[in-house]
Design a protein around this motif. Structure first.
Motif, PDB file in Angstrom:
ATOM      1  N   ARG A 254       0.839  -1.198   0.000  1.00 44.45           N
ATOM      2  CA  ARG A 254       0.000   0.000   0.000  1.00 44.45           C
ATOM      3  C   ARG A 254       0.877   1.253   0.000  1.00 44.45           C
ATOM      4  N   ARG A 255       1.915   1.223   0.809  1.00 44.76           N
ATOM      5  CA  ARG A 255       2.816   2.390   0.857  1.00 44.76           C
ATOM      6  C   ARG A 255       3.456   2.635  -0.510  1.00 44.76           C
ATOM      7  N   GLU A 256       3.789   1.554  -1.180  1.00 43.28           N
ATOM      8  CA  GLU A 256       4.393   1.692  -2.509  1.00 43.28           C
ATOM      9  C   GLU A 256       3.384   2.252  -3.515  1.00 43.28           C
ATOM     10  N   PHE A 257       2.191   1.672  -3.523  1.00 40.99           N
ATOM     11  CA  PHE A 257       1.164   2.136  -4.477  1.00 40.99           C
ATOM     12  C   PHE A 257       0.865   3.617  -4.245  1.00 40.99           C
ATOM     13  N   GLN A 258       0.841   3.991  -2.966  1.00 35.26           N
ATOM     14  CA  GLN A 258       0.473   5.361  -2.625  1.00 35.26           C
ATOM     15  C   GLN A 258       1.442   6.371  -3.242  1.00 35.26           C
ATOM     16  N   LYS A 259       2.690   5.962  -3.418  1.00 32.51           N
ATOM     17  CA  LYS A 259       3.665   6.871  -4.037  1.00 32.51           C
ATOM     18  C   LYS A 259       3.218   7.262  -5.438  1.00 32.51           C
ATOM     19  N   ILE A 260       2.634   6.304  -6.133  1.00 32.90           N
ATOM     20  CA  ILE A 260       2.136   6.582  -7.488  1.00 32.90           C
ATOM     21  C   ILE A 260       0.903   7.478  -7.410  1.00 32.90           C
ATOM     22  N   TYR A 261      -0.027   7.106  -6.526  1.00 33.21           N
ATOM     23  CA  TYR A 261      -1.277   7.880  -6.442  1.00 33.21           C
ATOM     24  C   TYR A 261      -1.003   9.320  -6.004  1.00 33.21           C
ATOM     25  N   ASP A 262      -0.042   9.512  -5.108  1.00 40.43           N
ATOM     26  CA  ASP A 262       0.291  10.866  -4.663  1.00 40.43           C
ATOM     27  C   ASP A 262       0.815  11.704  -5.819  1.00 40.43           C
ATOM     28  N   ARG A 263       1.697  11.117  -6.577  1.00 40.36           N
ATOM     29  CA  ARG A 263       2.256  11.867  -7.705  1.00 40.36           C
ATOM     30  C   ARG A 263       1.173  12.221  -8.717  1.00 40.36           C
ATOM     31  N   LEU A 264       0.284  11.277  -8.951  1.00 40.23           N
ATOM     32  CA  LEU A 264      -0.739  11.509  -9.972  1.00 40.23           C
ATOM     33  C   LEU A 264      -1.946  12.262  -9.425  1.00 40.23           C
ATOM     34  N   VAL A 266      -4.324  11.012  -7.602  1.00 43.71           N
ATOM     35  CA  VAL A 266      -5.500  10.165  -7.816  1.00 43.71           C
ATOM     36  C   VAL A 266      -6.089   9.715  -6.470  1.00 43.71           C
ATOM     37  N   GLN A 267      -7.392   9.881  -6.353  1.00 38.15           N
ATOM     38  CA  GLN A 267      -8.107   9.449  -5.145  1.00 38.15           C
ATOM     39  C   GLN A 267      -8.802   8.123  -5.447  1.00 38.15           C
ATOM     40  N   LEU A 268      -8.635   7.180  -4.549  1.00 41.76           N
ATOM     41  CA  LEU A 268      -9.234   5.865  -4.759  1.00 41.76           C
ATOM     42  C   LEU A 268      -9.614   5.287  -3.405  1.00 41.76           C
ATOM     43  N   GLN A 269     -10.692   4.561  -3.387  1.00 45.81           N
ATOM     44  CA  GLN A 269     -11.035   3.874  -2.153  1.00 45.81           C
ATOM     45  C   GLN A 269     -10.595   2.428  -2.284  1.00 45.81           C
ATOM     46  N   GLU A 270      -9.779   1.979  -1.336  1.00 43.95           N
ATOM     47  CA  GLU A 270      -9.314   0.597  -1.419  1.00 43.95           C
ATOM     48  C   GLU A 270     -10.411  -0.357  -0.961  1.00 43.95           C
ATOM     49  N   ARG A 271     -10.731  -1.280  -1.816  1.00 43.83           N
ATOM     50  CA  ARG A 271     -11.649  -2.353  -1.436  1.00 43.83           C
ATOM     51  C   ARG A 271     -11.169  -3.595  -2.163  1.00 43.83           C
ATOM     52  N   GLY A 272     -10.204  -4.226  -1.554  1.00 42.84           N
ATOM     53  CA  GLY A 272      -9.518  -5.335  -2.211  1.00 42.84           C
ATOM     54  C   GLY A 272     -10.347  -6.611  -2.233  1.00 42.84           C
ATOM     55  N   GLU A 273      -9.777  -7.629  -2.838  1.00 38.67           N
ATOM     56  CA  GLU A 273     -10.471  -8.913  -2.951  1.00 38.67           C
ATOM     57  C   GLU A 273     -10.846  -9.474  -1.584  1.00 38.67           C
ATOM     58  N   SER A 274     -10.003  -9.224  -0.574  1.00 39.52           N
ATOM     59  CA  SER A 274     -10.251  -9.797   0.760  1.00 39.52           C
ATOM     60  C   SER A 274     -11.586  -9.327   1.333  1.00 39.52           C
ATOM     61  N   PHE A 275     -12.004  -8.133   0.941  1.00 44.85           N
ATOM     62  CA  PHE A 275     -13.263  -7.565   1.421  1.00 44.85           C
ATOM     63  C   PHE A 275     -14.440  -8.504   1.133  1.00 44.85           C
ATOM     64  N   TYR A 276     -14.354  -9.202   0.009  1.00 47.02           N
ATOM     65  CA  TYR A 276     -15.479 -10.038  -0.425  1.00 47.02           C
ATOM     66  C   TYR A 276     -15.396 -11.465   0.115  1.00 47.02           C
ATOM     67  N   ASN A 277     -14.329 -11.772   0.859  1.00 44.74           N
ATOM     68  CA  ASN A 277     -14.131 -13.151   1.312  1.00 44.74           C
ATOM     69  C   ASN A 277     -15.343 -13.734   2.037  1.00 44.74           C
ATOM     70  N   PRO A 278     -15.929 -12.993   2.986  1.00 41.54           N
ATOM     71  CA  PRO A 278     -17.081 -13.578   3.700  1.00 41.54           C
ATOM     72  C   PRO A 278     -18.294 -13.816   2.795  1.00 41.54           C
ATOM     73  N   MET A 279     -18.301 -13.187   1.626  1.00 42.63           N
ATOM     74  CA  MET A 279     -19.486 -13.317   0.758  1.00 42.63           C
ATOM     75  C   MET A 279     -19.345 -14.461  -0.239  1.00 42.63           C
ATOM     76  N   LEU A 280     -18.147 -15.023  -0.348  1.00 43.15           N
ATOM     77  CA  LEU A 280     -17.914 -15.973  -1.439  1.00 43.15           C
ATOM     78  C   LEU A 280     -18.789 -17.218  -1.335  1.00 43.15           C
ATOM     79  N   LYS A 281     -18.794 -17.826  -0.150  1.00 40.93           N
ATOM     80  CA  LYS A 281     -19.546 -19.064  -0.011  1.00 40.93           C
ATOM     81  C   LYS A 281     -21.045 -18.836  -0.244  1.00 40.93           C
ATOM     82  N   PRO A 282     -21.633 -17.835   0.415  1.00 40.59           N
ATOM     83  CA  PRO A 282     -23.059 -17.584   0.151  1.00 40.59           C
ATOM     84  C   PRO A 282     -23.363 -17.310  -1.326  1.00 40.59           C
ATOM     85  N   VAL A 283     -22.477 -16.601  -2.001  1.00 35.01           N
ATOM     86  CA  VAL A 283     -22.736 -16.302  -3.417  1.00 35.01           C
ATOM     87  C   VAL A 283     -22.723 -17.589  -4.246  1.00 35.01           C
TER      88      VAL A 283
END
Ligand code: ARG
Length: 571
Positions: A254-264, A266-283
């Motif tokens: 995250r610290r590395e990616f942020q270096k790119i976003y700061d330069r550019l 760019v505002q982004l909300q992080e919502r990675g794959e792990s966020f959806y982990n609890p939903m996988l089985k029900p889906v």
């Protein structure tokens, strides 16, 4: 005031009224208005006559030829003040000339009410998820991700400009199989166990990744243990999460990616794959229950019509993967985020994946290109290279900046170089059709001539200086004075300014940011032609012409805002 739509949309609405009135049996048939191919004949063109003629055939009193249809359309055109004249061409094309008087008041009103009143209709209030950037933790952030970041940011800005409710999501790959390998590697390196993992272990993710990958490839037993580690991680075994091996790795990335976003910027909300982990089985359970997914060779698959391969939503070993996560993400975005529209900006290589997911096959970004025209290879270490690439662009423009502005303070030089250098990288990317690869060349992108950010920033600063040097307060002027269009170059410039709304609409309708850069280039050109022939300061038309300068500069600034380029007033 609510947006009345782009020029093209307004004309299409007028023709829609005339079509519905002239041919009630065809009411609802969409009116088609496009820019005229040849400006000698008109500014826009309506092409409905031929199609309507075909559809009306056989009906009582059907017009005898397409030209008769065109004549009826023109006769029923409502009075909008927009159209100065129409003419028929070929079998039944209707050429349309926009009224200079209408244009003049269109610009005057915009200067008083703001350029947001020019947003194209159809986007306000829509809830749009833009899934972009989305690099993978500990793996690589390559030029493809950089392109996705730049293109996604522009689409998000453009949607926001049009009043859409935009959710910018960074779908970071923080849950893949690479983690088993990394966590297991750290665990085995530390006899005390995972709890002893520290930031030292993740200080250099590239080194860690390479070392772990080497063991993974060479040692069958380690490979097996790494696979088990993923299953445990996905099952949420607390040591893996709390011992922070996973967390630490993600933070370091995250610290590395942020270096790119700061330069550019760019505002982004992080919502990675792990966020959806609890939903996988029900889906997956839901897909099975509804008969959308079925078991095949032990795996759970969705067979999409017309597709060569199935979408595997659960592997035979019970594990979930990239596809399961995207199915859960679509569901979450539609049901919880209430998205009307989900835009994915990813490498073209993933188009078949998204065709299968079906959540939106539109909007794939192209791959990036190396200076040799070949696609940049993805490898670890690329984050560093991307940061260097951006900084190099900035560094290379510093001398030019110092030469042009010897009076500038170090802070000003920094600001100008950042705007031009980072802007140049963005512009070079955005000006290409998103599905083409392009050659990455510092010399080309930093050129002061041609269609580059540097050229555009200079062009804007020059107009700003014309206005500044006039000594007049243009915002005060706009409240009382009006745009008056006499000279043909004034009319041409005014039309080009007003076409901003068409460019914005085209950019969103086809998700093509290069429509904005093309527009910007044509705008600078129209301004140059105007300025060569029309004296501004000291002329009898000074007031109106200053307003034209201001409208040009304002429109250019708005384009920069959409493109994520920092605007400069003095360079
Ligand atoms: N992490 C992926 C990659 O690097 C891109 C993710 C795109 N978004 C998504 N919802 N799958 O290729």
């Amino acid at each position: 005031p609510p947006a009345l739509g782009s020029l093209r949309q307004r004309l299409a609405a007028a023709f829609q009224q005339s079509l519905d009135a002239a041919f009630p049996s065809m009411a609802g048939e969409p009116a088609i208005v496009n820019p005229c191919n040849n400006p000698k004949f008109g500014d826009y063109q309506c092409n409905n006559a031929m199609g309507l003629h075909g559809k009306l055939k056989g009906q009582p009193d059907a017009p005898k030829n397409p030209r008769a249809v065109a004549e009826a359309l023109v006769a029923h055109l409502p009075e909008t003040g927009m159209v100065a004249e129409t003419s028929l061409a070929g079998p039944g094309f209707i050429n349309i000339r926009i009224s200079p008087d209408w244009l003049a008041s269109h610009l005057t009103t915009m200067l008083r009410q703001g350029i947001s009143t020019w947003a194209p209709a159809g986007y306000a209030g829509r809830r749009v998820v833009v899934d972009f950037s989305s690099p993978n933790v500990a793996k690589e952030m390559h030029v493809g991700h950089l392109r996705s970041t730049i293109i996604g940011d522009t689409l998000a800005h453009t949607l926001e400009f049009c009043g859409a409710d935009v959710l910018r999501l960074n779908h970071i790959g923080d849950w893949g199989t690479q983690f088993g390998m990394l966590i297991q590697y750290i665990a085995e390196k530390r006899p005390e166990g995972l709890n002893a993992a520290s930031d030292e272990d993740v200080q250099d993710l590239q080194v860690l990744y390479r070392a772990a990958k080497q063991r993974f490839d060479e040692e069958e037993a380690f490979k097996q243990r790494a696979r088990e580690a993923v299953t445990e991680l996905q099952g949420g075994r607390p040591e893996y999460l709390q011992a922070c091996a996973w967390q630490r790795i993600c933070d370091a990335s995250r610290r590395e990616f942020q270096k790119i976003y700061d330069r550019l910027g760019v505002q982004l909300q992080e919502r990675g794959e792990s966020f959806y982990n609890p939903m996988l089985k029900p889906v997956v359970d839901d897909l099975m229950q509804r008969g959308i997914a079925e078991e095949s060779d032990g795996a759970k698959c969705v067979f999409v019509e017309g597709a060569q391969i199935p979408l595997i939503v659960q592997k035979s070993d019970g594990g979930f993967g990239y596809a399961s996560t995207d199915m859960a993400a679509v569901k979450h975005r539609i049901e919880t985020e209430k998205a009307d529209w989900i835009i994915y900006v990813t490498d073209m290589g993933q188009s078949s994946h998204f065709d299968l997911v079906g959540g939106g096959g539109r909007g794939h970004g192209g791959g990036g290109g190396g200076g040799d025209g070949k696609k940049f290879r993805s490898r670890s270490g690329d984050v560093v290279r991307l940061v260097e690439l951006l900084d190099e662009a900035k560094q290379r423009i510093v001398d030019t900046v110092k030469e042009r502005r010897p009076d500038a303070t170090p802070e000003e030089i920094e600001e100008m170089a950042a705007a031009m250098g980072y802007g140049a990288v963005k512009y070079a990317d955005l000006k290409n059709h998103r599905t083409t690869n392009y050659k990455f060349s510092y010399d080309d992108m930093l050129s002061q001539q041609g269609n580059t950010a540097v050229y555009q920033l200079y062009a804007h600063a020059r107009i700003a200086s014309i206005v500044r040097k006039s000594g007049r307060d243009v915002s005060e002027l706009a409240k009382t004075a009006r745009v008056v269009l006499g000279h043909e170059k004034e009319v041409a410039l005014a039309l080009q300014i007003a076409r901003f709304s068409d460019a914005v609409d085209e950019c969103l309708a086809e998700l093509l940011p290069h429509r904005i850069t093309e527009y910007l280039y044509d705008l600078s050109t129209a301004f140059n032609q105007f300025y060569t022939e029309c004296q501004v300061v000291g002329s009898p038309e000074e007031d109106s012409r200053l307003l034209l300068c201001e409208a040009t500069a304002l429109t250019m600034r708005t384009c920069f805002q959409l493109l994520g380029i920092q605007v400069l007033y003095r360079i």
